[in-house]
Write a protein that holds these residues in place. Structure first.
Motif, PDB file in Angstrom:
ATOM      1  N   THR A 111       0.831  -1.207   0.000  1.00  0.00           N
ATOM      2  CA  THR A 111       0.000   0.000   0.000  1.00  0.00           C
ATOM      3  C   THR A 111       0.860   1.249   0.000  1.00  0.00           C
ATOM      4  O   THR A 111       0.593   2.218  -0.733  1.00  0.00           O
ATOM      5  N   ALA A 112       1.927   1.264   0.816  1.00  0.00           N
ATOM      6  CA  ALA A 112       2.800   2.439   0.877  1.00  0.00           C
ATOM      7  C   ALA A 112       3.521   2.656  -0.453  1.00  0.00           C
ATOM      8  O   ALA A 112       3.657   3.805  -0.920  1.00  0.00           O
ATOM      9  N   ARG A 113       3.975   1.576  -1.093  1.00  0.00           N
ATOM     10  CA  ARG A 113       4.652   1.719  -2.380  1.00  0.00           C
ATOM     11  C   ARG A 113       3.693   2.257  -3.452  1.00  0.00           C
ATOM     12  O   ARG A 113       4.071   3.115  -4.259  1.00  0.00           O
ATOM     13  N   ALA A 114       2.466   1.754  -3.451  1.00  0.00           N
ATOM     14  CA  ALA A 114       1.495   2.233  -4.442  1.00  0.00           C
ATOM     15  C   ALA A 114       1.189   3.708  -4.234  1.00  0.00           C
ATOM     16  O   ALA A 114       1.045   4.481  -5.199  1.00  0.00           O
ATOM     17  N   TYR A 115       1.106   4.144  -2.982  1.00  0.00           N
ATOM     18  CA  TYR A 115       0.818   5.556  -2.712  1.00  0.00           C
ATOM     19  C   TYR A 115       1.985   6.446  -3.131  1.00  0.00           C
ATOM     20  O   TYR A 115       1.796   7.534  -3.677  1.00  0.00           O
ATOM     21  N   VAL A 116       3.232   5.967  -2.899  1.00  0.00           N
ATOM     22  CA  VAL A 116       4.400   6.754  -3.303  1.00  0.00           C
ATOM     23  C   VAL A 116       4.468   6.866  -4.820  1.00  0.00           C
ATOM     24  O   VAL A 116       4.755   7.930  -5.386  1.00  0.00           O
ATOM     25  N   ASN A 117       4.174   5.765  -5.512  1.00  0.00           N
ATOM     26  CA  ASN A 117       4.164   5.823  -6.980  1.00  0.00           C
ATOM     27  C   ASN A 117       3.080   6.765  -7.494  1.00  0.00           C
ATOM     28  O   ASN A 117       3.269   7.466  -8.492  1.00  0.00           O
ATOM     29  N   LEU A 118       1.935   6.788  -6.818  1.00  0.00           N
ATOM     30  CA  LEU A 118       0.854   7.689  -7.217  1.00  0.00           C
ATOM     31  C   LEU A 118       1.274   9.137  -7.059  1.00  0.00           C
ATOM     32  O   LEU A 118       1.027   9.972  -7.937  1.00  0.00           O
ATOM     33  N   LEU A 119       1.940   9.445  -5.955  1.00  0.00           N
ATOM     34  CA  LEU A 119       2.392  10.819  -5.752  1.00  0.00           C
ATOM     35  C   LEU A 119       3.510  11.167  -6.724  1.00  0.00           C
ATOM     36  O   LEU A 119       3.593  12.286  -7.232  1.00  0.00           O
ATOM     37  N   GLY A 120       4.409  10.206  -6.976  1.00  0.00           N
ATOM     38  CA  GLY A 120       5.506  10.480  -7.894  1.00  0.00           C
ATOM     39  C   GLY A 120       5.050  10.689  -9.318  1.00  0.00           C
ATOM     40  O   GLY A 120       5.666  11.451 -10.076  1.00  0.00           O
ATOM     41  N   ALA A 121       3.955  10.036  -9.704  1.00  0.00           N
ATOM     42  CA  ALA A 121       3.420  10.214 -11.050  1.00  0.00           C
ATOM     43  C   ALA A 121       2.570  11.464 -11.179  1.00  0.00           C
ATOM     44  O   ALA A 121       2.103  11.789 -12.271  1.00  0.00           O
ATOM     45  N   GLY A 122       2.353  12.161 -10.070  1.00  0.00           N
ATOM     46  CA  GLY A 122       1.585  13.411 -10.141  1.00  0.00           C
ATOM     47  C   GLY A 122       0.091  13.227 -10.211  1.00  0.00           C
ATOM     48  O   GLY A 122      -0.619  14.110 -10.673  1.00  0.00           O
ATOM     49  N   HIS A 123      -0.428  12.086  -9.755  1.00  0.00           N
ATOM     50  CA  HIS A 123      -1.870  11.842  -9.807  1.00  0.00           C
ATOM     51  C   HIS A 123      -2.544  12.025  -8.449  1.00  0.00           C
ATOM     52  O   HIS A 123      -3.740  11.775  -8.327  1.00  0.00           O
ATOM     53  N   GLY A 124      -1.836  12.414  -7.438  1.00  0.00           N
ATOM     54  CA  GLY A 124      -2.442  12.577  -6.124  1.00  0.00           C
ATOM     55  C   GLY A 124      -2.980  13.981  -5.914  1.00  0.00           C
ATOM     56  O   GLY A 124      -2.842  14.870  -6.756  1.00  0.00           O
ATOM     57  N   CYS A 171       3.779  20.804 -14.862  1.00  0.00           N
ATOM     58  CA  CYS A 171       4.997  20.080 -15.258  1.00  0.00           C
ATOM     59  C   CYS A 171       6.225  20.616 -14.531  1.00  0.00           C
ATOM     60  O   CYS A 171       6.171  21.618 -13.806  1.00  0.00           O
ATOM     61  N   SER A 172       7.320  19.915 -14.765  1.00  0.00           N
ATOM     62  CA  SER A 172       8.601  20.296 -14.175  1.00  0.00           C
ATOM     63  C   SER A 172       9.658  20.272 -15.272  1.00  0.00           C
ATOM     64  O   SER A 172       9.662  19.381 -16.144  1.00  0.00           O
ATOM     65  N   ARG A 173      10.573  21.229 -15.240  1.00  0.00           N
ATOM     66  CA  ARG A 173      11.644  21.292 -16.237  1.00  0.00           C
ATOM     67  C   ARG A 173      12.720  20.236 -15.995  1.00  0.00           C
ATOM     68  O   ARG A 173      13.510  19.919 -16.887  1.00  0.00           O
ATOM     69  N   ASN A 174      12.747  19.677 -14.793  1.00  0.00           N
ATOM     70  CA  ASN A 174      13.812  18.746 -14.441  1.00  0.00           C
ATOM     71  C   ASN A 174      13.376  17.293 -14.508  1.00  0.00           C
ATOM     72  O   ASN A 174      14.148  16.404 -14.138  1.00  0.00           O
ATOM     73  N   SER A 175      12.140  17.038 -14.913  1.00  0.00           N
ATOM     74  CA  SER A 175      11.641  15.667 -14.928  1.00  0.00           C
ATOM     75  C   SER A 175      10.635  15.520 -16.051  1.00  0.00           C
ATOM     76  O   SER A 175       9.954  16.487 -16.439  1.00  0.00           O
ATOM     77  N   ASN A 176      10.572  14.264 -16.576  1.00  0.00           N
ATOM     78  CA  ASN A 176       9.569  14.000 -17.599  1.00  0.00           C
ATOM     79  C   ASN A 176       8.210  13.638 -17.016  1.00  0.00           C
ATOM     80  O   ASN A 176       7.257  13.397 -17.755  1.00  0.00           O
ATOM     81  N   LEU A 177       8.116  13.537 -15.687  1.00  0.00           N
ATOM     82  CA  LEU A 177       6.840  13.303 -15.009  1.00  0.00           C
ATOM     83  C   LEU A 177       6.265  14.623 -14.507  1.00  0.00           C
ATOM     84  O   LEU A 177       7.016  15.488 -14.037  1.00  0.00           O
ATOM     85  N   PRO A 178       4.952  14.791 -14.602  1.00  0.00           N
ATOM     86  CA  PRO A 178       4.360  16.046 -14.095  1.00  0.00           C
ATOM     87  C   PRO A 178       4.437  16.113 -12.576  1.00  0.00           C
ATOM     88  O   PRO A 178       4.446  15.083 -11.877  1.00  0.00           O
ATOM     89  N   LEU A 179       4.516  17.354 -12.098  1.00  0.00           N
ATOM     90  CA  LEU A 179       4.471  17.534 -10.639  1.00  0.00           C
ATOM     91  C   LEU A 179       3.140  17.072 -10.069  1.00  0.00           C
ATOM     92  O   LEU A 179       3.083  16.404  -9.042  1.00  0.00           O
ATOM     93  N   ILE A 180       2.047  17.426 -10.732  1.00  0.00           N
ATOM     94  CA  ILE A 180       0.702  17.071 -10.274  1.00  0.00           C
ATOM     95  C   ILE A 180      -0.238  17.195 -11.464  1.00  0.00           C
ATOM     96  O   ILE A 180       0.021  17.978 -12.396  1.00  0.00           O
ATOM     97  N   SER A 181      -1.297  16.411 -11.449  1.00  0.00           N
ATOM     98  CA  SER A 181      -2.277  16.456 -12.529  1.00  0.00           C
ATOM     99  C   SER A 181      -3.679  16.376 -11.950  1.00  0.00           C
ATOM    100  O   SER A 181      -3.861  15.957 -10.800  1.00  0.00           O
TER     101      SER A 181
END
Length: 589
Positions: free
Chosen positions: A460-473, A565-575
């Motif tokens: 559960t903790a890993r899934a939540y971290v991945n969700l935040l890292g992908a910018g979907h939280g 978005c972020s200039r330093n990453s290909n993943l969005p900060l939040i969506s």
């Protein structure tokens, strides 16, 4: 006087929520400018002309008496003094039976017959104590001075002597000049002490008929209860109590057997049976504010927002706790169309509640505080309720013919099935083997359970971290930045506007932050999909308005996506995913 502290009202219970949906009362008439603020003892319903059309008689503290016939004022007259109660009774057997109207005021009862003043009954004067009379005789003869008389009167009061009003007024004065003037004015007058009427009721004499000969029952300030004869000229019975009566309820016949239940200012309930005070006294925790006799039960409303029910012999039945203070209590009694009785209570929050025993039947909301309530026959309708409000308004409600005032025979609380034991089968060989295996392998089973639980928490903790890292939280902390995003659609279409709120929830500022908006190109057109936020200051909310146009002719609907978005990453900060509403049909040229 300081204002009372505000009280947080508790939410309505499930029983109250259910009874709010079914009110048995019908709105018959409402006069918001009646201009008479009456208490319950100031109101009476009676068939004044023996024509079957019952009138409403009201008096108020402006010394007015008014009679309503239906919705019109039939008669109005000015009173000579402030009233304290009004009642209608029948003084003789006559055809047709015309009732007599009695208005209690001060130490007198004014009798009206055929809507005209007829006679006046005056309570007998209270005997003045001999010691007080002796002091005033010496003042009259100038044997003692005023100061000595005041000292002797004060000593007599401290020894337990009940003084007259003149002596009490003399002791309340501090200036010698005023004391001398009062003595000069009062010493030549006849020493008589008059009491005041506090409450009044009607007792049937020898029959239970509605038009039977009846008698007035008076409670006075000198702790006496007087029962007058049917002509209201003489005192038939007088009883002395231990305190001043405030509410009276009568039952029975004077010539057979009767009981008078009296609520007094000392917080006790006394019972008078055939002219004798019974030894059983009901003691209340607070002062009474209402008294209703319900069959063999006595309902007493108290100042602590509780209604106590007692058997007439003194045994307590139950208590009803209310959410607000009690302003009026009365008994709803129907005998013609059907037999029904219910307790009606008006509260300080504008509610009018109907109880059958301890069960709540209905709750009716009003717009103001009810100061007076009278139940009975008004016009030709038996189940009528007349309400007088604090702002002077007058309201009449009628009970529905098919109103259900009964309660279910089932006792309140959990269902009876709860007390029935389950039919559990006997212990089988398989159950015995299972329990023995669990007893032998308890440690291994516990370790396996703890291991699986830790794996579930880790996943559960890993899934939540991945969700935040992908910018979907709801809030992103990727790259050390904490950004919050909120989007709102404005408009009815086909031209919409998405109002985006961006907030930097971290402690460091962000610069050159891109904001993108994408949508289904077959349904929507975004004129400017990309925006740049030059600087995101911490804790500051930034607003971005993104126009979006629906190009579908039938007004289809879909979702739009917002990316920070972020200039330093290909993943969005939040969506954020925005559900677009159904659009109006686009207008074509």
């Amino acid at each position: 006087m300081a204002a009372p502290p505000s009280v947080v009202k508790p939410p309505p219970s499930a029983e109250e929520t259910q009874v709010l949906k079914k009110s048995p009362w019908l709105d018959a008439w409402h006069d918001p400018v009646a201009g008479m603020c009456c208490f319950s003892p100031y109101m009476c319903l009676a068939d004044l002309h023996a024509d079957g059309d019952h009138r409403l008689i009201m008096v108020d503290l402006k010394k007015r008496m008014r009679i309503y016939k239906g919705t019109t004022i039939q008669w109005q007259q000015q009173l000579v003094d402030f009233p304290c109660a009004i009642q209608c009774f029948y003084h003789e057997v006559a055809t047709p039976p015309i009732p007599t109207l009695a208005v209690a005021s001060g130490h007198q009862v004014f009798i009206y017959r055929y809507m005209r003043p007829y006679l006046k009954f005056t309570l007998p004067p209270v005997e003045v104590d001999a010691a007080e009379v002796a002091i005033w005789d010496e003042l009259k003869k100038d044997s003692i001075d005023v100061k000595t008389a005041i000292e002797r009167l004060s000593a007599a009061r401290e020894s337990g002597t009940v003084l007259s009003n003149i002596s009490i007024d003399l002791l309340s004065l501090d200036e010698p000049e005023k004391q001398a003037d009062l003595v000069k004015f009062s010493k030549d007058q006849l020493q008589q002490q008059h009491t005041s009427i506090t409450c009044m009721e009607v007792l049937k004499q020898n029959m239970e008929e509605p038009t039977a000969v009846s008698m007035l029952v008076l409670g006075t300030e000198n702790r006496m209860v007087y029962i007058l004869d049917s002509s209201a000229l003489n005192v038939a019975t007088k009883v002395e109590l231990d305190a001043v009566p405030t509410f009276i309820s009568v039952i029975g016949l004077y010539d057979v057997e009767y009981r008078v239940t009296v609520a007094c200012r000392d917080g006790n309930i006394y019972t008078i049976k055939n002219g004798q005070v019974l030894s059983s006294v009901i003691e209340l925790e607070t002062q009474p504010v209402g008294l209703v006799r319900f069959d063999k039960n006595v309902y007493v409303g108290c100042m602590d927002n509780v209604i106590h029910s007692f058997h007439f012999k003194g045994k307590k039945n139950h208590s009803i706790y209310l959410p607000s203070s009690i302003s009026c209590m009365n008994l709803l009694h129907i005998t013609k169309t059907r037999a029904a009785k219910a307790l009606v209570v008006a509260l300080g929050n504008g509610e009018v509640r109907v109880y059958n025993g301890k069960h709540l039947v209905s709750i009716t909301k009003t717009n103001d505080v009810v100061t007076g309530m009278k139940l009975g026959t008004f016009g030709r309708e038996e189940g009528s309720m007349v309400l007088s409000f604090k702002n002077g308004a007058l309201m009449v409600k009628i009970l529905q013919r098919n109103a259900n005032l009964e309660v279910s025979s089932a006792a309140p609380g959990p269902p009876p099935e709860q007390d029935i034991p389950l039919d559990v089968p006997k212990k089988t060989k398989l159950y015995v083997e299972q329990t023995s295996r669990e007893r032998e392998q308890a440690i291994d089973m516990h370790r396996t359970f703890q291991r699986d639980l830790c794996k579930l928490r880790l996943s559960t903790a890993r899934a939540y971290v991945n969700l935040l890292g992908a910018g979907h939280g709801p809030m992103s902390s990727a790259g050390g930045a904490q950004v919050r995003l909120n989007a709102q659609v404005i408009g009815m279409g086909p031209q919409f506007k998405i109002l985006v709120r961006v907030q930097n929830a971290g402690v460091h500022s962000l610069s050159d932050v891109p904001l993108m908006c994408t949508a289904n190109t077959s349904l929507y057109r975004v004129p400017k999909p990309c925006y740049y936020l030059p600087l995101l200051v911490p804790q500051q909310v930034y607003l971005v308005e993104i126009p979006i146009i629906c190009i579908n002719e039938i007004g289809g609907t879909d979702t739009a996506r917002i990316f920070v978005c972020s200039r330093n990453s290909n993943l969005p900060l939040i969506s954020a995913v925005v559900n677009m509403p159904i659009s109006e049909t686009p207008l074509t040229d």
